[in-house]
Write a protein that holds these residues in place. Structure first.
Motif, mmCIF file in Angstrom:
data_model
loop_
_atom_site.group_PDB
_atom_site.id
_atom_site.type_symbol
_atom_site.label_atom_id
_atom_site.label_comp_id
_atom_site.label_asym_id
_atom_site.label_seq_id
_atom_site.Cartn_x
_atom_site.Cartn_y
_atom_site.Cartn_z
ATOM 1 N N ILE A 153 -51.582 -5.001 43.677
ATOM 2 C CA ILE A 153 -50.386 -4.368 44.219
ATOM 3 C C ILE A 153 -50.753 -3.332 45.283
ATOM 4 C CG2 ILE A 153 -50.209 -2.427 42.601
ATOM 5 C CD1 ILE A 153 -47.195 -2.993 42.459
ATOM 6 N N PHE A 154 -52.007 -2.855 45.253
ATOM 7 C CA PHE A 154 -52.460 -1.869 46.237
ATOM 8 C C PHE A 154 -53.006 -2.516 47.510
ATOM 9 C CE2 PHE A 154 -52.881 0.465 42.194
ATOM 10 C CZ PHE A 154 -52.104 1.579 42.509
ATOM 11 N N ASP A 155 -53.271 -3.806 47.474
ATOM 12 C CA ASP A 155 -53.842 -4.470 48.650
ATOM 13 C C ASP A 155 -52.734 -4.979 49.565
ATOM 14 O OD1 ASP A 155 -55.903 -5.322 50.289
ATOM 15 O OD2 ASP A 155 -56.038 -7.293 49.337
ATOM 16 N N GLY B 293 -66.787 -12.640 26.203
ATOM 17 C CA GLY B 293 -65.685 -12.291 27.098
ATOM 18 C C GLY B 293 -65.846 -12.905 28.480
ATOM 19 N N ARG B 294 -64.758 -13.334 29.041
ATOM 20 C CA ARG B 294 -64.747 -13.860 30.400
ATOM 21 C C ARG B 294 -64.117 -12.828 31.303
ATOM 22 N NH1 ARG B 294 -62.480 -20.030 29.395
ATOM 23 N NH2 ARG B 294 -64.152 -20.725 27.994
ATOM 24 N N LYS B 295 -64.819 -12.478 32.372
ATOM 25 C CA LYS B 295 -64.344 -11.435 33.271
ATOM 26 C C LYS B 295 -64.213 -11.988 34.674
ATOM 27 C CE LYS B 295 -63.096 -7.122 33.654
ATOM 28 N NZ LYS B 295 -62.031 -6.554 32.821
ATOM 29 N N PHE B 296 -63.005 -11.959 35.187
ATOM 30 C CA PHE B 296 -62.773 -12.400 36.559
ATOM 31 C C PHE B 296 -63.001 -11.211 37.490
ATOM 32 C CE2 PHE B 296 -59.840 -12.539 40.182
ATOM 33 C CZ PHE B 296 -60.290 -13.691 40.806
ATOM 34 N N ILE B 297 -64.004 -11.335 38.350
ATOM 35 C CA ILE B 297 -64.293 -10.295 39.334
ATOM 36 C C ILE B 297 -64.186 -10.939 40.714
ATOM 37 C CG2 ILE B 297 -65.929 -8.560 40.151
ATOM 38 C CD1 ILE B 297 -65.025 -8.025 37.336
ATOM 39 N N SER B 298 -63.173 -10.544 41.461
ATOM 40 C CA SER B 298 -62.902 -11.201 42.748
ATOM 41 C C SER B 298 -63.849 -10.756 43.851
ATOM 42 C CB SER B 298 -61.466 -10.876 43.180
ATOM 43 O OG SER B 298 -61.349 -9.489 43.480
ATOM 44 N N GLY B 299 -64.449 -9.576 43.687
ATOM 45 C CA GLY B 299 -65.220 -8.992 44.774
ATOM 46 C C GLY B 299 -64.426 -7.870 45.410
ATOM 47 N N PRO B 300 -65.084 -6.959 46.114
ATOM 48 C CA PRO B 300 -64.421 -5.748 46.604
ATOM 49 C C PRO B 300 -63.525 -5.934 47.824
ATOM 50 C CG PRO B 300 -66.711 -5.759 47.280
ATOM 51 C CD PRO B 300 -66.540 -6.937 46.372
ATOM 52 N N GLN B 301 -63.748 -6.984 48.592
ATOM 53 C CA GLN B 301 -62.991 -7.143 49.835
ATOM 54 C C GLN B 301 -61.616 -7.746 49.569
ATOM 55 O OE1 GLN B 301 -63.851 -6.128 53.129
ATOM 56 N NE2 GLN B 301 -61.648 -6.487 53.201
ATOM 57 N N GLY B 302 -60.579 -6.976 49.888
ATOM 58 C CA GLY B 302 -59.217 -7.493 49.786
ATOM 59 C C GLY B 302 -58.699 -7.877 51.148
ATOM 60 N N GLU B 303 -57.416 -8.109 51.242
ATOM 61 C CA GLU B 303 -56.831 -8.488 52.534
ATOM 62 C C GLU B 303 -56.750 -7.286 53.465
ATOM 63 O OE1 GLU B 303 -52.825 -10.723 54.284
ATOM 64 O OE2 GLU B 303 -53.104 -10.457 52.108
ATOM 65 N N PHE B 304 -56.476 -6.111 52.901
ATOM 66 C CA PHE B 304 -56.321 -4.913 53.737
ATOM 67 C C PHE B 304 -57.299 -3.794 53.369
ATOM 68 C CE2 PHE B 304 -52.132 -6.964 53.657
ATOM 69 C CZ PHE B 304 -51.908 -7.120 55.027
ATOM 70 N N HIS B 305 -57.876 -3.836 52.161
ATOM 71 C CA HIS B 305 -58.727 -2.735 51.723
ATOM 72 C C HIS B 305 -60.025 -3.267 51.132
ATOM 73 C CE1 HIS B 305 -55.418 0.111 52.255
ATOM 74 N NE2 HIS B 305 -54.642 -0.748 51.598
ATOM 75 N N ASN B 306 -61.089 -2.478 51.276
ATOM 76 C CA ASN B 306 -62.381 -2.803 50.693
ATOM 77 C C ASN B 306 -62.698 -1.769 49.623
ATOM 78 O OD1 ASN B 306 -65.392 -2.674 50.347
ATOM 79 N ND2 ASN B 306 -65.295 -4.397 51.743
ATOM 80 N N LEU B 307 -62.763 -2.208 48.371
ATOM 81 C CA LEU B 307 -62.969 -1.294 47.250
ATOM 82 C C LEU B 307 -64.356 -0.650 47.272
ATOM 83 C CD1 LEU B 307 -61.324 -3.362 44.363
ATOM 84 C CD2 LEU B 307 -60.322 -1.476 45.679
ATOM 85 N N GLU B 308 -65.325 -1.350 47.803
ATOM 86 C CA GLU B 308 -66.672 -0.798 47.877
ATOM 87 C C GLU B 308 -66.713 0.420 48.795
ATOM 88 O OE1 GLU B 308 -70.791 -2.493 49.594
ATOM 89 O OE2 GLU B 308 -69.951 -3.664 47.932
#
Length: 245
Positions: A185-187, A124-139
């Motif tokens: 859509i949440f960022d 499987g190939r998994k695209f993981i962009s990282g936690p930092q978005g334009e407006f929110h940090n998932l971490e």
């Protein structure tokens, strides 16, 4: 042990089933479903899919079936069940419950789940962009919720944003890659924080309450899961917000 609860078959059919090739099984099931339709050319191919997936197509008089190689060693009754499922889907005919249940029971076996898990990890190939978005940090959101609801005991998985702003899949937890992916859509600046935090909380619950495989049909959202979800402050309000995204 897998129990085959097939409908009663004639002795000749029961004995011949185990000597049929995959192509012969599909031809027989095709004839059962479409007795007056000319038999197409049938080809069955086992493919290196990342999941135990299968597909069927009718192209220019040829019935092409592609099956995950995870099922290449499956017993003949399982192949027969899958043939009923795929051909039923192709011709929009209801699949008898006995075949659906038989196939689910086989995929739900511990050894099959283990093999599928390993294959997803390897292929499987998994695209993981990282936690930092334009407006929110998932971490930051994960750690805050982890402290508030889980006493900080959840190990942090990989966190990332989806490639696109999906409205259909707002978030998902992938156990094979130990990753939580949230829709972009949440960022956005106007996105309510409560909606984003609720989606993250929901996916974190999948870490805390794994899928229940004790029954024929796997249960993703167990009773414990649902009870814990209702403890999220404003969960009803958050769910209403998601409806209007």
């Amino acid at each position: 042990m897998l129990e085959f609860d097939a409908a009663p078959l004639g002795e000749s059919l029961q004995s011949s089933l185990f000597f049929e090739s995959p192509e012969e099984i599909y031809k027989r099931v095709f004839r059962e479903l479409k007795p007056r339709t000319p038999m197409p050319l049938v080809t069955v191919e086992f493919c290196r899919f990342a999941n135990p997936d299968s597909s069927i197509r009718l192209e220019g008089g040829r019935l092409r079936i592609r099956i995950s190689d995870l099922l290449e060693a499956a017993p003949a009754p399982i192949m027969e069940a899958l043939a009923h499922i795929l051909l039923g889907k192709l011709y929009r005919k209801a699949t008898p419950a006995v075949y659906s249940r038989r196939y689910r029971l086989y995929l739900n076996r511990k050894d099959m789940r283990r093999q599928a898990h390993l294959v997803r990890q390897i292929r499987g190939r998994k695209f993981i962009s990282g936690p930092q978005g334009e407006f929110h940090n998932l971490e930051e959101i994960f750690e805050r919720l982890n402290s508030q609801f889980f006493d900080g005991l959840l190990g942090r998985p990989l966190l990332g944003w989806s490639r696109g702003a999906s409205r259909n899949q707002l978030g998902h937890f992938d156990p094979s890659h130990n990753a939580i992916v949230i829709s972009r859509i949440f960022d956005r600046r106007p996105t309510p924080a409560l909606a984003l935090e609720y989606v993250m909380f929901h996916e974190m619950l999948h870490l805390r309450y794994p899928v229940d495989h004790t029954k024929a049909r796997r249960c993703v959202h167990t009773a414990e899961f649902k009870e814990a979800e209702r403890k999220f402050p404003g969960w009803k309000e958050a769910k209403e917000m998601l409806k209007h995204l």
